[in-house]
Design an enzyme around this catalytic site. Structure first.
Site, PDB file in Angstrom:
ATOM      1  N   HIS A  44       0.708  -1.222   0.133  1.00 44.14           N
ATOM      2  CA  HIS A  44       0.213   0.014  -0.009  1.00 44.14           C
ATOM      3  C   HIS A  44       0.936   1.347   0.122  1.00 44.14           C
ATOM      4  CE1 HIS A  44      -2.987  -2.874   2.042  1.00 44.14           C
ATOM      5  NE2 HIS A  44      -3.722  -2.441   1.204  1.00 44.14           N
ATOM      6  N   LYS A 159      -1.515  -6.534  -7.959  1.00 43.07           N
ATOM      7  CA  LYS A 159      -1.999  -7.987  -7.290  1.00 43.07           C
ATOM      8  C   LYS A 159      -3.445  -8.448  -7.638  1.00 43.07           C
ATOM      9  CE  LYS A 159      -2.637  -8.689  -2.946  1.00 43.07           C
ATOM     10  NZ  LYS A 159      -3.690  -9.352  -2.867  1.00 43.07           N
ATOM     11  N   GLN A 163      -9.687  -6.903 -10.446  1.00 48.52           N
ATOM     12  CA  GLN A 163     -10.220  -5.670  -9.968  1.00 48.52           C
ATOM     13  C   GLN A 163      -9.810  -4.355 -10.950  1.00 48.52           C
ATOM     14  OE1 GLN A 163     -10.666  -4.539  -5.639  1.00 48.52           O
ATOM     15  NE2 GLN A 163      -8.761  -3.378  -5.919  1.00 48.52           N
ATOM     16  N   VAL A 186       4.109  -6.015  -4.650  1.00 41.93           N
ATOM     17  CA  VAL A 186       5.205  -5.889  -3.858  1.00 41.93           C
ATOM     18  C   VAL A 186       5.307  -7.181  -2.838  1.00 41.93           C
ATOM     19  CG1 VAL A 186       6.261  -4.787  -2.031  1.00 41.93           C
ATOM     20  CG2 VAL A 186       5.242  -3.634  -3.315  1.00 41.93           C
TER      21      VAL A 186
END
Ligand code: PAF
Length: 293
Positions: A44, A159, A163, A186
């Site tokens: 994030h 990831k 979406q 990450v």
């Protein structure tokens, strides 16, 4: 030496976000927006840093969105770590405002009376086949957040590739004036993609979890080596996950542009390998675009 950063503005209402952002817009500053459900990890924070390169001001949101969880999913148990999240955001130093709404702020007419979305068939494929209504719920919240924040750029993590594709489709289909930037996944040192749900893993499960990335990497290597029997590769990959104690929901080789199954043998660099598997209480997802190194 640690650098002290000013705390970002902490906002709880749509009105407060609009007031702040409209001031920036009036000063011709661009806004990059990173929506999250909190329990922030380095993935994030990397998105926040990417956002800082994409816009003059970065806004993050932290909201565990009830409409994207199924009735037997982990909405209640989803880790809520707001104090740690705010500290991590402050320390990263590039976020101007954090929007932390409650459910009534996002769904002012209540969940039962809220306007819902019905996304196109891709939303019921891959993860959507195992989480009915999940992507409709994601669209319901992302659309509302975009209407509140009105950013120039929306930053999402790769990831959650399905979406990303569906949100991009919603934005294009609804003519929403926002650009999408996607940040690379990450990973931990052993390849496991960072995820808030990794904290559900026991130490033994955590030791097995990197097999998901390793399996995707070997499918990618086989495709690059010229293998073109996609079904056989998917079956072998599912067996490998099962042998390691994971319960795969799917392993799929898809076209990276739209996540559709390739109709004929495609160039490897046009493909992506995606997988989701359950491991204990966690559902892990990951993907590797074949063209990327
Ligand atoms: O990716 C997530 O964390 C969520 O699906 C999102 C985009 C914040 C919407 O709730």
């Amino acid at each position: 030496m640690t650098t002290e950063h000013a705390a970002p503005a902490l906002l709880h209402t749509a009105e407060a976000v609009r007031d702040l952002v409209s001031g920036w817009r009036a000063a011709r500053e661009t806004v990059a927006f990173v929506p999250t459900m909190g329990n922030l990890h380095r993935g994030h924070l990397a998105l926040a840093q990417l956002a800082a390169r994409a816009g003059d001001r970065v806004v993050m949101s932290i909201f565990v969105n009830p409409t994207q969880f199924g009735p037997n999913e982990d909405y209640g148990a989803y880790p809520r770590t707001i104090a740690e999240d705010l500290e991590a955001i402050r320390a990263v130093g590039c976020v101007a405002a954090v929007f932390v709404p409650d459910v009534a702020q996002i769904y002012p007419f209540g969940l039962d009376e809220s306007i819902r979305f019905a996304l196109p068939p891709l939303s019921r494929d891959l993860c959507g086949a195992h989480r009915p209504g999940h992507f409709d719920g994601v669209a319901a919240v992302v659309c509302r957040l975009l209407n509140i924040v009105a950013p120039t750029v929306l930053v999402l993590g790769q990831k959650d590739l399905q979406q990303c594709v569906l949100v991009q489709r919603m934005i294009a289909d609804l003519h929403m004036p926002v650009r999408v930037t996607i940040g690379a996944t990450v990973r931990e040192a052993d390849g496991l993609a960072m995820s808030s749900r990794n904290r559900y893993l026991t130490p033994t499960e955590r030791a097995s979890a990197p097999v998901l990335h390793a399996t995707l990497a070997s499918v990618r290597a086989a495709l690059l080596a010229g293998e073109s029997d996609y079904a056989a590769l998917e079956t072998a990959a599912r067996s490998r996950l099962k042998s390691a104690g994971l319960e795969p929901d799917y392993v799929a080789i898809r076209r990276s542009a739209d996540l559709a199954p390739p109709r004929q043998v495609a160039k490897p660099e046009e493909l992506v390998v995606l997988a989701a598997a359950r491991l204990g209480k966690a559902r892990l997802i990951d993907n590797l675009p074949v063209g990327w190194r």
